[in-house]
Scaffold this motif. Sequence first.
Motif: not given
Length: 62
Positions: A23-24, A49, A52-53, A56
């Motif tokens: 993700i990141c 993360c 996270a939503d 994403k």
Amino acid sequence: MAKPKRGRSLWRLPSRGRGTCPICSSTRIKLLYPRTKSNGSVVQVCKRCSKADQMKVEAISS
């Protein structure tokens, strides 16, 4: 009091549980938190993360 077995389970994981977060894109970070995509596949993400939503998580290819 010290805990001598803390983190012992990480030694059994490939690369000691570290990798690149999908993700990141953080590198050499612990990937210990599973997130499930809508198609049922599970991806391992970093601690930041893990909250996270879901959008994403769905955006991750593969």
